[in-house]
Each structure stands twice: as C-alpha cells, then as structure tokens.
Scaffold this motif. Structure first.
Motif, PDB file in Angstrom:
ATOM      1  N   ARG A 150      79.927  77.816   2.791  1.00  0.00           N
ATOM      2  CA  ARG A 150      79.607  78.134   1.107  1.00  0.00           C
ATOM      3  C   ARG A 150      79.528  80.151   1.639  1.00  0.00           C
ATOM      4  O   ARG A 150      78.461  80.768   2.122  1.00  0.00           O
ATOM      5  N   SER A 151      79.526  80.458   0.082  1.00  0.00           N
ATOM      6  CA  SER A 151      79.933  81.719   0.503  1.00  0.00           C
ATOM      7  C   SER A 151      78.112  82.212  -0.181  1.00  0.00           C
ATOM      8  O   SER A 151      77.290  81.885  -0.533  1.00  0.00           O
ATOM      9  N   ALA A 155      79.132  80.003  -5.321  1.00  0.00           N
ATOM     10  CA  ALA A 155      81.169  80.352  -5.925  1.00  0.00           C
ATOM     11  C   ALA A 155      81.329  79.461  -5.427  1.00  0.00           C
ATOM     12  O   ALA A 155      81.953  78.535  -6.028  1.00  0.00           O
ATOM     13  N   THR A 156      82.074  79.430  -4.169  1.00  0.00           N
ATOM     14  CA  THR A 156      83.595  79.081  -3.697  1.00  0.00           C
ATOM     15  C   THR A 156      82.508  77.888  -2.388  1.00  0.00           C
ATOM     16  O   THR A 156      81.399  78.735  -1.594  1.00  0.00           O
ATOM     17  N   LYS A 157      83.018  77.085  -2.472  1.00  0.00           N
ATOM     18  CA  LYS A 157      83.382  76.459  -0.952  1.00  0.00           C
ATOM     19  C   LYS A 157      83.935  76.200  -0.505  1.00  0.00           C
ATOM     20  O   LYS A 157      85.974  75.797  -1.589  1.00  0.00           O
ATOM     21  N   THR A 158      84.263  75.882   1.033  1.00  0.00           N
ATOM     22  CA  THR A 158      85.194  75.585   2.086  1.00  0.00           C
ATOM     23  C   THR A 158      84.314  74.861   2.665  1.00  0.00           C
ATOM     24  O   THR A 158      83.448  74.629   2.762  1.00  0.00           O
ATOM     25  N   GLY A 175      88.988  72.109  -0.564  1.00  0.00           N
ATOM     26  CA  GLY A 175      88.520  72.155  -1.208  1.00  0.00           C
ATOM     27  C   GLY A 175      87.321  72.572  -1.844  1.00  0.00           C
ATOM     28  O   GLY A 175      86.599  70.927  -1.772  1.00  0.00           O
ATOM     29  N   THR A 176      86.950  72.907  -3.187  1.00  0.00           N
ATOM     30  CA  THR A 176      85.772  72.996  -3.704  1.00  0.00           C
ATOM     31  C   THR A 176      85.328  71.248  -5.017  1.00  0.00           C
ATOM     32  O   THR A 176      84.422  70.958  -4.542  1.00  0.00           O
TER      33      THR A 176
END
Length: 468
Positions: A150-151, A155-158, A175-176
């Motif tokens: 996670r960032s 907000a963004t997840k990879t 992807g998310t």
C-alpha cells in the motif's frame, strides 16, 4: 445495423437476489402433485383436489419442457377460491429456475410510466429465456503467496499473486480492483481459487489438501480440494440463462443493467428489440444460443381492455412468444372498453385460440385437507372440533375467509395462554371479522345511516349498461 455487433447478454453482471422468506397465501405449494404418468395424487406437494385441472396443467408442462407449446394460450376458468393461482404456482415450481415463469395481474398493465402494450411486451420478453454458451478463460490454481503493498496514503494498492498447479507456477501483478476482489473473498495462501478473466470474478474452490495440517482447528464448513493439474490458464464453456427482457434492459442506453434491480426499466425502443432479435437469431444459427420458451401467467385476465386483447392476439402469433396462461373467475361479462358481453370477459376471437380448463368448487373433504395443510404451514394446532367447525364455515362462507380466521384465532388462543386453537377461539374471531354475506346483511340493517348510499341506483345503472 452496426449497433447489433455490440449487443451484450450481460450475463456476468447479473446476480441472484435473495428473497425474504415469509408465509404467504400459496407458500405451501411445492408443485402440481402428479406422479410419473401425470396422474394427480389426492394430496401431494400442497395440492388438493382439482384432479382434472392439475392433469391438464401437467400435460401442458410436459409440452413446455419439450419446447412444443410456444405461442399457444390456456385459460383457467372457475369460481373464486378454486385454486387457479395455486395451479399456476405449482406449474412454476415444477418448471424449476431454468425455464422463465412470469406472473402478473392484469391490472399491472395499466401504469402511468409506460403504455399498456409496452408493459405486455416486457412481460412477454421476461418469459422467453436465452441459454447462452460462452467460452471463458479461467486462471485456476493453488495460491502460494499474496503480497500487497500500500502507498503511504493508502489510496493506491499494488501486489503480486503467486499461483501454482502440480505442473507449473506463475506470478501475476495485481491491480486495485483485483486486490479488493481477493480480499472480499478472504483468499489466503493455500486456497485453491478460480479467476474469470473476462469479468474478474474470484471464486474460492476450497483449501488445498497439502495445507490440511497447517492448523489444529478447522471450521466444519472447510472444504479440501486437490491442487489442480495442467496449465494455470484454461478455456472453459459456461452456460448462462437470461431472459430477452434482461438483454433489452442491459443494451438500452437510457437504463443500463442496474435498472433490473431497481425494477424501473421504462420504455424500450422497438428498433433496439429488433436488433436484439436479429442478434439472438444469429447466435442460434452459430450454435451459441438456444431459445427457451417460458410461461407468462396473467391473473384476473378479464381486467384487460379490448386494446390489450387485440395485442395478445397478435403477440401469440409472433415467432418469439411464450406459453400464455390466463385465469378468470367471470361468467358472461362485459369486455372492458366495449359494451359487448362475452364468456369469461374475453373476446370470442381470443377464446378461439385458447385451451380452456375449468376448476370446480372444493368438496368438504378437500377443504378439510387444505385447512390441515395451512395449519402446518402457519404452525397452528387445531383441536379436532375446531377443524370440523372451520370446514363447516368454509361451506357456508368462503374458503379464503376461513383460512384468514386461522391466524386470528391463534392470537385469541395465545391471549388465554393456550397453544391449541379451540372452537371458542374460532367463534370469538368469527364475531370480530365479518364475511361477505354477513356484511351485506349488516348493510341492510343499517337502513340509511351510512353516508352516500347509492347501492340501488348503481345496480340500476349497471343493469341499463348491460342491457344496452
């Protein structure tokens, strides 16, 4: 016709909606109660009596299942409380989920939001199923490891998913959306999963046998499966059944598939329907799809007007039309929208196309069995004397009235701390609630004390209309 190439059945977007379980008027009906030779049993699957009508319904069902009856019509004609709707529901239960069965009351057609013909067209197309065969690509295997990054803001997840079969192992970047789908299914290392590449749907098949000794405590619902063999990516044929109306709504730009769940589908343009019919015909020729003619049941059909009847005449001759079953409790009645009187309130030209099945009033023995079935369904214990009294009441009043009294009498019995409904409880409920005959008698006794009494004048006006 370029738009037809983009027509979609939207099968991956449809989902099952669970219905709230409740005790309804016909919730005890499980089928038509016929044996293998289509002979009616005396008391089976919640159905009692009406042997002739049930056998006729069973013969029609046999033809529906063989796809030989599309575009025909049936009429159940008989007095009120003779099981017309019950037989229709028995037919629906026997057909199962794969054959579309649509049930409407004739008055539903008269809506402010759409025209009568549009409402009938939608009902017709709901009753025609399309069984679509699709080839989908599946990723199937045992999860070795899931790594999610996670960032700082979240907000963004990879992430990375390592998945294996007995023959090979692969790492996929996530992807998310895929991370959310995996976390929703609570996928852990050691689970055997299948991912549909077209829709992105994740299905958990079970837990790998290799991980069965990882934990001392396992839930009783934990299912262990073998690790799949062969390739991780596989092609699989999937069969979906959707109705023509669902395809219409999904492809209608004004609505979208969410309207299916809201129920507010609005009017759909005839051009779009023609394009969909052409596309479905193409799918049939290519062997991708198969048409399943279903059943449309129209209750209280005498409430339709002459315009609806003329539409029905035309719709029954259409290539894509279901079996139409109608029910009416009228004798010689005026066709709505005209001054013409006709049997069952239906025009003679429509009656000419219809197979008519009659239902007869129940006998005392049948009524007694129906009362016992309803008591079991509503979890009410009746004393033998109370059961006899209820049967007598049914003969003197109506079956619907006495069935309604069962729950009322149970409330009275519980007030006196009794689990069994006795004769006195029934008598008390009988005094609280009037049946039709006593209501008419009561009106006569009032002798003008009620406001706006125009019963005599209204009856006289009706007689003049009938005579004309």
């Amino acid at each position: 016709m370029a738009a037809t190439t983009q027509i979609t059945a939207g099968t991956s977007e449809l989902r099952d909606i669970t219905k709230m379980e409740r005790i309804g008027v016909h919730s005890h009906i499980q089928g038509l109660g016929l044996d293998d030779r289509l002979e009616p049993r005396a008391n089976s699957q919640g159905m009692v009596g009406q042997a002739k009508a049930r056998k006729a319904a069973g013969m029609i069902l046999k033809m529906v299942q063989e796809g030989r009856i599309a575009g025909r019509a049936m009429l159940f004609a008989g007095p009120p409380s003779t099981g017309k709707t019950a037989i229709a529901l028995g037919m629906a239960q026997t057909l199962g989920n794969d054959v579309p069965f649509t049930m409407i009351a004739a008055s539903e057609v008269f809506s402010l939001s759409m025209s009568k013909t549009e409402a009938l067209t939608q009902a017709f197309r709901r009753s025609i199923g399309v069984r679509i065969k699709e080839e989908t690509e599946l990723i199937e295997g045992e999860v070795v490891e899931i790594q999610i990054d996670r960032s700082l803001t979240g907000a963004t997840k990879t992430g990375k998913l390592t998945i294996k079969t007995t023959d090979m192992e692969t790492i996929y970047d996530l992807g998310t959306k895929m991370i959310d789908a995996l976390s929703k299914e609570k996928v852990l290392a050691g689970d055997v999963i299948a991912i549909d590449k077209t829709s992105g749907k994740v299905s958990k098949l079970g837990r790998s046998f290799a991980r069965s000794r990882d934990y001392d405590a396992m839930g009783s619902d934990t299912r262990f499966v073998q690790c799949p063999d062969g390739e991780i990516q596989k092609r699989k044929e999937v069969v979906h059944t959707v109705s023509l109306h669902e395809i219409d709504v999904i492809n209608s730009r004004t609505q979208g598939f969410l309207a299916l769940f809201a129920g507010d589908t609005g009017e759909i343009k005839p051009e779009l329907r023609n394009q969909i019919n052409t596309k479905v015909a193409e799918w049939r020729e290519e062997g991708k799809a198969e048409i399943i003619p279903g059943v449309l049941f129209i209750d209280e059909v005498h409430m339709l007007d002459i315009e609806c009847f003329s539409f029905l005449n035309r719709a029954l001759e259409n290539e894509l039309s279901p079996l139409v079953i109608m029910a009416s409790n009228r004798g010689m009645a005026r066709i709505r929208g005209t001054n013409v009187r006709s049997p069952h309130g239906l025009p003679v030209d429509l009656l000419d196309r219809v197979l008519i099945v009659s239902t007869k009033p129940y006998t005392g023995e049948d009524i007694e069995q129906i009362i016992q079935i309803r008591c079991q369904e509503e979890d009410v214990t009746l004393s033998p004397d109370a059961a006899t009294l209820l049967t007598q009441m049914s003969m003197e009043t109506t079956l619907r009235y006495t069935l309604n009294l069962i729950s009322c009498a149970q409330v009275v019995a519980r007030k006196r701390k009794s689990e069994e409904v006795d004769v006195n409880d029934l008598r008390r409920a009988y005094t609280y609630f009037m049946d039709e005959k006593r209501s008419v008698q009561w009106l006569k006794e009032q002798q003008g004390t009620l406001v706006f009494e125009e019963i005599g004048e209204v009856a006289e006006d009706d007689r003049m209309v009938m005579d004309s």
